[in-house]
Write a protein that holds these residues in place. Sequence first.
Motif, PDB file in Angstrom:
ATOM      1  N   GLU A   1       0.990  -1.416  -0.090  1.00 27.27           N
ATOM      2  CA  GLU A   1       0.063  -0.014   0.095  1.00 27.27           C
ATOM      3  C   GLU A   1       0.886   1.332  -0.131  1.00 27.27           C
ATOM      4  O   GLU A   1       0.478   2.165  -0.736  1.00 27.27           O
ATOM      5  CB  GLU A   1      -0.866  -0.158   1.210  1.00 27.27           C
ATOM      6  N   LYS A   2       1.996   1.330   0.787  1.00 27.97           N
ATOM      7  CA  LYS A   2       2.726   2.402   1.011  1.00 27.97           C
ATOM      8  C   LYS A   2       3.475   2.484  -0.439  1.00 27.97           C
ATOM      9  O   LYS A   2       3.649   3.681  -0.894  1.00 27.97           O
ATOM     10  CB  LYS A   2       3.768   2.310   2.084  1.00 27.97           C
ATOM     11  N   LYS A   3       4.080   1.393  -0.936  1.00 26.52           N
ATOM     12  CA  LYS A   3       4.692   1.359  -2.288  1.00 26.52           C
ATOM     13  C   LYS A   3       3.805   2.251  -3.496  1.00 26.52           C
ATOM     14  O   LYS A   3       4.180   2.928  -4.214  1.00 26.52           O
ATOM     15  CB  LYS A   3       5.253   0.159  -2.808  1.00 26.52           C
ATOM     16  N   SER A   4       2.569   1.499  -3.347  1.00 30.57           N
ATOM     17  CA  SER A   4       1.625   2.126  -4.320  1.00 30.57           C
ATOM     18  C   SER A   4       1.230   3.523  -4.294  1.00 30.57           C
ATOM     19  O   SER A   4       1.215   4.401  -5.419  1.00 30.57           O
ATOM     20  CB  SER A   4       0.156   1.223  -3.975  1.00 30.57           C
ATOM     21  N   ALA A   5       1.166   3.956  -3.029  1.00 32.07           N
ATOM     22  CA  ALA A   5       0.911   5.546  -2.941  1.00 32.07           C
ATOM     23  C   ALA A   5       2.293   6.186  -3.231  1.00 32.07           C
ATOM     24  O   ALA A   5       2.280   7.289  -3.760  1.00 32.07           O
ATOM     25  CB  ALA A   5       0.708   5.700  -1.277  1.00 32.07           C
ATOM     26  N   ALA A   6       3.413   5.741  -3.044  1.00 31.38           N
ATOM     27  CA  ALA A   6       4.810   6.303  -3.359  1.00 31.38           C
ATOM     28  C   ALA A   6       4.645   6.619  -5.035  1.00 31.38           C
ATOM     29  O   ALA A   6       5.052   7.509  -5.604  1.00 31.38           O
ATOM     30  CB  ALA A   6       5.928   5.585  -3.018  1.00 31.38           C
ATOM     31  N   VAL A   7       4.494   5.542  -5.638  1.00 34.99           N
ATOM     32  CA  VAL A   7       4.543   5.742  -7.427  1.00 34.99           C
ATOM     33  C   VAL A   7       3.290   6.617  -7.601  1.00 34.99           C
ATOM     34  O   VAL A   7       3.832   6.991  -8.722  1.00 34.99           O
ATOM     35  CB  VAL A   7       4.310   4.158  -7.963  1.00 34.99           C
ATOM     36  N   ARG A   8       2.453   6.554  -7.083  1.00 33.22           N
ATOM     37  CA  ARG A   8       1.293   7.449  -7.424  1.00 33.22           C
ATOM     38  C   ARG A   8       1.763   8.893  -7.435  1.00 33.22           C
ATOM     39  O   ARG A   8       1.393   9.714  -8.142  1.00 33.22           O
ATOM     40  CB  ARG A   8      -0.237   7.179  -6.957  1.00 33.22           C
ATOM     41  N   ARG A   9       2.525   9.214  -6.336  1.00 29.59           N
ATOM     42  CA  ARG A   9       3.221  10.496  -5.946  1.00 29.59           C
ATOM     43  C   ARG A   9       4.416  10.738  -7.306  1.00 29.59           C
ATOM     44  O   ARG A   9       4.417  12.100  -7.676  1.00 29.59           O
ATOM     45  CB  ARG A   9       3.798  10.612  -4.868  1.00 29.59           C
ATOM     46  N   ILE A  10       4.881   9.606  -7.433  1.00 30.21           N
ATOM     47  CA  ILE A  10       6.244   9.951  -8.214  1.00 30.21           C
ATOM     48  C   ILE A  10       6.085   9.998  -9.689  1.00 30.21           C
ATOM     49  O   ILE A  10       6.544  10.762 -10.477  1.00 30.21           O
ATOM     50  CB  ILE A  10       7.239   8.850  -7.950  1.00 30.21           C
ATOM     51  N   CYS A  11       5.287   8.854 -10.204  1.00 27.94           N
ATOM     52  CA  CYS A  11       4.955   8.756 -11.610  1.00 27.94           C
ATOM     53  C   CYS A  11       3.763   9.802 -12.114  1.00 27.94           C
ATOM     54  O   CYS A  11       2.690   9.749 -11.426  1.00 27.94           O
ATOM     55  CB  CYS A  11       4.340   7.320 -11.910  1.00 27.94           C
ATOM     56  N   GLN A  12       4.089  10.757 -12.727  1.00 29.51           N
ATOM     57  CA  GLN A  12       3.045  11.782 -13.312  1.00 29.51           C
ATOM     58  C   GLN A  12       2.770  11.921 -14.782  1.00 29.51           C
ATOM     59  O   GLN A  12       3.923  11.740 -15.435  1.00 29.51           O
ATOM     60  CB  GLN A  12       3.751  13.118 -12.776  1.00 29.51           C
ATOM     61  N   PRO A  13       1.874  11.952 -15.345  1.00 33.84           N
ATOM     62  CA  PRO A  13       1.572  12.084 -16.754  1.00 33.84           C
ATOM     63  C   PRO A  13       2.608  13.326 -17.429  1.00 33.84           C
ATOM     64  O   PRO A  13       2.527  14.269 -16.662  1.00 33.84           O
ATOM     65  CB  PRO A  13       0.279  12.205 -16.874  1.00 33.84           C
ATOM     66  N   GLY A  14       3.136  12.915 -18.533  1.00 32.84           N
ATOM     67  CA  GLY A  14       4.052  14.058 -18.863  1.00 32.84           C
ATOM     68  C   GLY A  14       5.468  13.846 -18.740  1.00 32.84           C
ATOM     69  O   GLY A  14       6.227  14.646 -19.165  1.00 32.84           O
ATOM     70  N   SER A  15       5.775  12.937 -17.818  1.00 36.44           N
ATOM     71  CA  SER A  15       7.302  12.763 -17.598  1.00 36.44           C
ATOM     72  C   SER A  15       7.523  11.252 -17.695  1.00 36.44           C
ATOM     73  O   SER A  15       6.966  10.515 -17.358  1.00 36.44           O
ATOM     74  CB  SER A  15       7.689  13.191 -15.971  1.00 36.44           C
ATOM     75  N   LYS A  16       8.620  11.068 -18.387  1.00 33.97           N
ATOM     76  CA  LYS A  16       8.929   9.645 -18.844  1.00 33.97           C
ATOM     77  C   LYS A  16       9.516   8.899 -17.582  1.00 33.97           C
ATOM     78  O   LYS A  16      10.532   9.180 -17.209  1.00 33.97           O
ATOM     79  CB  LYS A  16       9.842   9.448 -20.059  1.00 33.97           C
ATOM     80  N   THR A  17       8.823   7.763 -17.344  1.00 35.52           N
ATOM     81  CA  THR A  17       9.329   7.083 -16.099  1.00 35.52           C
ATOM     82  C   THR A  17       9.303   5.295 -16.396  1.00 35.52           C
ATOM     83  O   THR A  17       8.320   4.939 -16.940  1.00 35.52           O
ATOM     84  CB  THR A  17       8.537   7.049 -14.982  1.00 35.52           C
ATOM     85  N   LEU A  18      10.418   4.688 -16.026  1.00 36.75           N
ATOM     86  CA  LEU A  18      10.472   3.277 -15.967  1.00 36.75           C
ATOM     87  C   LEU A  18      10.217   2.858 -14.595  1.00 36.75           C
ATOM     88  O   LEU A  18      11.182   3.367 -13.611  1.00 36.75           O
ATOM     89  CB  LEU A  18      12.076   2.825 -16.639  1.00 36.75           C
ATOM     90  N   LEU A  19       9.533   1.841 -14.358  1.00 34.98           N
ATOM     91  CA  LEU A  19       9.089   1.283 -13.069  1.00 34.98           C
ATOM     92  C   LEU A  19       9.261  -0.065 -13.211  1.00 34.98           C
ATOM     93  O   LEU A  19       8.981  -0.952 -13.785  1.00 34.98           O
ATOM     94  CB  LEU A  19       7.721   1.509 -12.743  1.00 34.98           C
ATOM     95  N   TYR A  20      10.656  -0.540 -12.583  1.00 33.72           N
ATOM     96  CA  TYR A  20      11.018  -1.962 -12.416  1.00 33.72           C
ATOM     97  C   TYR A  20      10.378  -2.595 -11.330  1.00 33.72           C
ATOM     98  O   TYR A  20      10.488  -2.346  -9.997  1.00 33.72           O
ATOM     99  CB  TYR A  20      12.711  -1.954 -12.076  1.00 33.72           C
ATOM    100  N   ALA A  21       9.420  -3.737 -11.541  1.00 36.61           N
ATOM    101  CA  ALA A  21       8.668  -4.151 -10.760  1.00 36.61           C
ATOM    102  C   ALA A  21       9.114  -5.788 -10.294  1.00 36.61           C
ATOM    103  O   ALA A  21       8.847  -6.144  -9.387  1.00 36.61           O
ATOM    104  CB  ALA A  21       7.129  -4.699 -11.404  1.00 36.61           C
ATOM    105  N   GLY A  22      10.327  -6.229 -10.823  1.00 35.38           N
ATOM    106  CA  GLY A  22      10.847  -7.313 -10.764  1.00 35.38           C
ATOM    107  C   GLY A  22      10.393  -8.614 -11.135  1.00 35.38           C
ATOM    108  O   GLY A  22      11.063  -9.442 -11.644  1.00 35.38           O
TER     109      GLY A  22
END
Length: 702
Positions: A269-290
């Motif tokens: 839950e805390k990781k999900s909340a963090a990625v919602r803060r970090i990942c924003q439309p308009g900026s290019k992001t790679l999310l490594y999930a493993g």
Amino acid sequence: MTDFEVLSRINDMIELGCEQEARASLIEHLHGRSQSEEAYTPLLNHLLRRVGLYPYLQLDTAMWQDRIVADVFRADVGLPEFATLHRDQSSLLSKLLKGQSVAVSAPTSFGKSFVIDAFISITRPKSVLIIVPTLALMDEVRRRLHRKFGGSYSVVTTTEGNIPEGSKIFVFSQERAITYANRIESLDLFIVDEFYKASAAFDKDRSPTLVRAMIKFSSIAKQRYFLAPNISSLKENLFTRGMEFVKTDFNTVVLKTYDLSDSTSGDVEKKSAAVRRICQPGSKTLLYAGSHSQVKVASDAVKMSWPLSSSDLLRDIGRWLGDNYSATWALSTLIQHRIGLHNGQIHRAIAQMQLRLFEMEQHGLDLIVSTSSIIEGVNTSAQRVVVWSNKNGNPRLSNFDYRNLIGRGGRMFRYFVGEVYLLEKAPADSETQLTLELPESLLGVAEIDSVSDSLSEAQRDKAEAFDRDVSAILNVTSVAALQREGKLQSSDANVIWKLVNSISNEPSNWRALANLNSSNRESWEWVLFNAINLSPAGWDAPYTKVVAFIKVVADSWTSTIPAMLRKLSNHSVTVEEFFKLERTVSYKMAALLGDINTIHARVSPNRGFDVSPFIYRLSHAFLPATVYQLEEYGLPRMLSRRIHLSAIVDFERADLSLSDALEALETRRSEVYKLFGSPAEHFMLDHFYAGVTVDQVTRQST
């Protein structure tokens, strides 16, 4: 602090010999002023020159001394205009131009491939072989080289058909390179990208094949260039003998790391909340999930906060994926939210399409969620890298892989500073000494004459005993001779011996091999189960599911993927598993059956049948060969099917070569486009044609 004060402090760093720190500070300074249109001052240009960042110089405002230096480092890299190399790139190119063979370890952002292009442009070698670790990279390299050199070089990525006349660049995975080994007589330059994978410590399953390729092609190459990231030292070994090892930490971007793991590690839950803060439309992001399971969790976490895209293109692509693959495939929905998925199983055309969308500033993807495939499978980069998991599947992510992963952050001229967000603890920092050794499994299988002087007496005895015993059973001069002719694909002596022992001592078990030529698919089962039982590791699915899949996928050309998934519903095959199974059977099963067929023919020379046609069809997922190859080039099989039914290209023609198909598709391009009306299909066609068309731009005089 004023600009002058910042630059004065950086100058002090240079004077004190802290060049790497000064370079990082300069890159951060460029990042800070990247939104400004203000010209660089002569002092800023001068400092960029002193730390070797020549490509970043603004020549219009540079002092004449700095302009002269920048001009010296300009090189022909196959583009319309000469490009400026940075200092360490130029040093590396200079070594190659002097005829030296080099093994280089450099950061991801270094631009090692740029050196290849410059070498080809300047020296015009007749024959080059580039081995890359993945099919995704193979297509990236093919597209880059074809765009630059397609007018004067044949860029070859498939192992079928005749070797083209004239100058050529072969771009292969190690498995494809091995099947071509007996057809390449000499090389001007032999390149191995990610050569650390020749170590079993990094790739246990595929390293023997890469070692075989390195032994074979090093023996016929005038010059070698091996590339890798993040290698601290290279232990003396057989395969880089005579090569200079060059290690450089020269970076063209800076990484800023933000460790949030104390508050997020282990808490979804805390990781999900963090990625919602970090990942924003308009900026290019790679999310490594493993892992595949965590990919779903992480991508769903972002999708919840991202509205549907207003892009008609993305919405149409999502609908197209649902119609042509599966309405329940997560990607068909995610892509409409500007989110892509990357793993090593997805059909090449769809993977390529997502990467192209990710490169687009508008109407494209802003986030790609991936497994470990993003570490080594592509050359893309992003403004941000988010590390959701510190695992690589089940095992922990190594420091080596972690550094490769975060190296995707930042890009020259676009993202001077890459941001890395850790939601779980990073691996402990450590240095990587690369140790390359001859695998015991190759003894007696591979042609090792060129390194035989480095074998122990026990190793030579083992190789000779294996070759003597197996050659006698198969009635051949040597096992290596079969390998050289491309008739045995396995690089494991233990597997070869197991096959030879079973086929020669248990002939009754293999009488049904001829059934693979039958149209009765139920009669295939015994043979397929028997083959799997001889190679039990690594099938990634129950044997019954593998066999059921082969029987259904035999309809690939005339059926649709949704229809085949319905037939496989009793085996609970999802679209994601469909990709994995197709890859498994078209590579591993086809290779295994090919070796069984070869050995059986030698043991039973009067058997009266040959199952090579079945194996050939299986190796192309039962699609026409050119359709399978064109999918690697970016043309989905569904589009090829419609082109075939419209009689633009007869893909069922037995003698149709890839070059024939490409020529026909180019000649009748306007007719091809008229067949398809959706934005998604036109986007895919645009991507495909861009990869097979040579730039017609003439280089300006300089």
